[in-house]
Write an enzyme that holds these catalytic residues in place. Structure first.
Site, PDB file in Angstrom:
ATOM      1  N   SER A 149       9.307   3.715 -13.010  1.00 25.23           N
ATOM      2  CA  SER A 149       8.527   3.801 -14.122  1.00 25.23           C
ATOM      3  C   SER A 149       9.092   4.780 -15.189  1.00 25.23           C
ATOM      4  CB  SER A 149       7.343   4.771 -13.325  1.00 25.23           C
ATOM      5  OG  SER A 149       6.228   4.964 -13.776  1.00 25.23           O
ATOM      6  N   ASP A 315       1.693  -4.933  -9.905  1.00 21.08           N
ATOM      7  CA  ASP A 315       1.731  -3.731 -10.867  1.00 21.08           C
ATOM      8  C   ASP A 315       1.194  -3.963 -12.145  1.00 21.08           C
ATOM      9  OD1 ASP A 315       2.465  -1.463 -12.376  1.00 21.08           O
ATOM     10  OD2 ASP A 315       4.620  -1.661 -11.874  1.00 21.08           O
ATOM     11  N   HIS A 348       1.712  -0.318  -8.824  1.00 19.13           N
ATOM     12  CA  HIS A 348       2.866   0.371  -9.205  1.00 19.13           C
ATOM     13  C   HIS A 348       3.450   1.112  -8.455  1.00 19.13           C
ATOM     14  CE1 HIS A 348       5.345   2.154 -12.424  1.00 19.13           C
ATOM     15  NE2 HIS A 348       4.848   3.262 -12.332  1.00 19.13           N
TER      16      HIS A 348
END
Lengths: 382, 382
Positions: A149, A315, A348
């Site tokens: 991320s 995601d 995610h």
């Protein structure tokens, strides 16, 4: 917020941090943790970059929450990022709230809390601060930089800004820029914080207040984006909370409501509201192609770094298409890149969870890279 | 909030509205608009059901905003829902804030604004109130019930609760129940409203306040879910707002930020915060299968209604899979059903926008159904 006892590297006025904004920050400091031993050649250092609300406690108990390290399944003795073999560094990001200079720190010029007087920082600034830490630790080249991320954005920035210092790079569940939809969700979070009268235009520390309700709403909104529709359905569906029927009211009837409220309430115990503004802004500003004449491949020209890019099927915050953009650019730049899209229902957040293929891919990639780098396996075998 | 001058049907104590909660509401009222002429046989009435924050002004200027009707591309003379041919009724939903009984209305028992003293209402209650309106207008059977999103839920509820009163049904961009992810987004919105100190635990009218900031944040979060990642990218991307470079601050640098703030700010001018709690809750509670022994097909047994179900490819709030659940259940129930998934980049909001295939499908379906029903075409041809 009390600062926990982390390792701390302080940089005085003689060692300012240049910021993308155009100014310099001095004095400043960076809080970090290390795991394992740096070898004599200093060739086995891995920098782990944390995500938006992560911290330096990647593989050890977080002193604020008392919880295990946020990636202890990934980093530790015998784990994929094996601390019997590698020396692992993880630093709190610039703008954060766990020891590194951030808006909750004291401004040395005024002796008051920075609040919004701290310059807005970027992913580039975060990485520049980490490079100063790595240099101060006497490490010339990192064996690897890994992260998911916002951590993955830092990995990309490292590989682009310091290719000669990065032998291997593992950007996970990330993108080469923050999308319009992602900026939109961050803006909702910031507006939720700023709408709270206890935010006091950023001066809540001075006023003895904290915008807990606004920050909690921000976290709730963000948390939805970390999970997939499928994982929410599997985990909660329309299950009711300790009740046999709906109550015709506005209490948390559904488990998903109670879960989100809990996420919001516990988050505010460990995070600073202004830091939330700063780190979300840093992600919004990230656009690696724009910083290289609009062509992402230009960010990686003449790179000898080996890349392993990973994404997760469900995601939707950083969909596989964005990882593919990275891979295409790396290919166009002639870089050494492998790419794995991991089948997962968990959206995610999968990069933080028990995902066997994630661990297997990381272990395999690092083992191969370690051989190429000549890092010996630990005495008890690899 | 001043009540605009709509047509109003008042129901006195002798005509209470039974609520799913278990109580009865009396007196109560429903505000509505009509377009076109009811024919002598009363066979040409179409009820349009509006979405979460919609209103009765489907094809005429909204007196609060001064904007054209929210579906004036769909409903009007010569439009797919042709008011030269059909008699169109659109009513403000129960719990709403444009004339129908809702939390901003005066509670006749206390002579004060209801606030949270109004019972929590359901999609079933909304439809029951509409059925009373339709009956009061002297219409035995509706030619069609049409609507998108929450309007689509009402369509399904109508077809299930009053199959003999619905000749044709057009549920668009909707689902047979609100998903966990959808409940999650609604809960964030409600928490944003309730976190605003000006909400005053729902008693803001009494306090002379309005929770504008909280409601604005709620709208911003919701608005993201109405658009697709693709449409946000196409419309805004990372474009900057009237500036050549980022400002390193928390103003609206990006166009998407400015757009969302505008959406939030204009919304609070036309919507009541407590109504927002009520209508979101009604959607959350909707679960047509649960109300029929857990089997969706049971909701439509022995139905002679003709259905036309529509979804949009990039709608992630009510994805095509949920429309397919409806279609499968209708097929299992032996109902007459056609289904169209419309290719569009514009996400959930596509049902409100200029989507030629949507209009073409609606016109074609209604024309065919009108022939079966024996409704004559207008004298100027069809």
């Amino acid at each position: 917020m009390d600062m926990p006892a982390s390792k701390l590297m302080r940089f005085g006025p003689e060692n300012p941090l240049r910021l993308d904004e155009g100014t310099e920050l001095a004095p400043w400091q960076i809080a970090y943790e290390t795991y394992g031993e740096l070898n004599a050649d200093k060739t086995n250092a891995i920098l782990v970059c944390h995500a938006l609300t992560g911290d330096q406690y990647v593989a050890s108990e977080n002193p604020v929450t008392g919880k295990p390290g946020w990636w202890s399944m990934m980093v530790g003795p015998g784990q994929p990022v094996d601390t019997d073999k590698y020396f692992v560094i993880c630093a709190n990001v610039l703008g954060g709230c766990l020891g590194t200079t951030g808006p909750a720190c004291t401004n040395p010029e005024t002796d008051e809390v920075y609040g919004l007087d701290l310059p807005v920082v970027t992913i580039g600034d975060m990485v520049r601060s980490q490079a100063k830490l790595v240099e101060a630790l006497g490490i010339e080249t990192l064996f690897a930089v890994v992260g998911g991320s916002m951590g993955g954005m830092q990995v990309l920035q490292w590989a682009s800004a310091y290719p000669e210092k990065v032998f291997a790079a593992v950007p996970i569940a990330t993108g080469p820029r923050h999308s319009s939809q992602n900026i939109a969700f961050h803006e909702v979070g910031r507006q939720a914080v700023m709408a709270d009268p206890d935010w006091c235009h950023g001066q809540y520390a001075k006023e003895g207040k904290r915008p807990l309700k606004g920050l909690s709403v921000a976290r709730m909104a963000a948390h939805i984006t970390y999970m997939s529709d499928e994982s929410l359905h599997n985990k909660f569906g329309r299950n009711l909370q300790d009740r046999s029927a709906i109550t015709f009211g506005f209490d948390a009837d559904f488990q998903i409501e109670s879960y989100l409220r809990h996420q919001g309430m516990t988050f505010v115990d460990r995070f600073d509201a202004n830091s939330y503004l700063y780190v979300t802004r840093a992600m919004d500003y990230f656009d690696l192609a724009a910083a290289h004449g609009g062509k992402l491949a230009n960010a990686f020209l003449h790179s000898d770094t080996r890349f392993c890019v990973m994404s997760f099927t469900t995601d939707w915050l950083f969909p596989t298409s964005e990882s593919k953009d990275i891979v295409r650019a790396l290919n166009a730049a002639g870089a050494n890149v492998s790419f794995v899209e991991i089948e997962s229902s968990r959206g995610h957040d999968a990069f933080l969870l028990d995902e066997p293929e994630l661990f297997k891919t990381m272990r395999g990639f690092l083992t191969g890279a370690a051989k190429a780098r000549g890092i010996p396996a630990p005495s008890n075998g690899d």
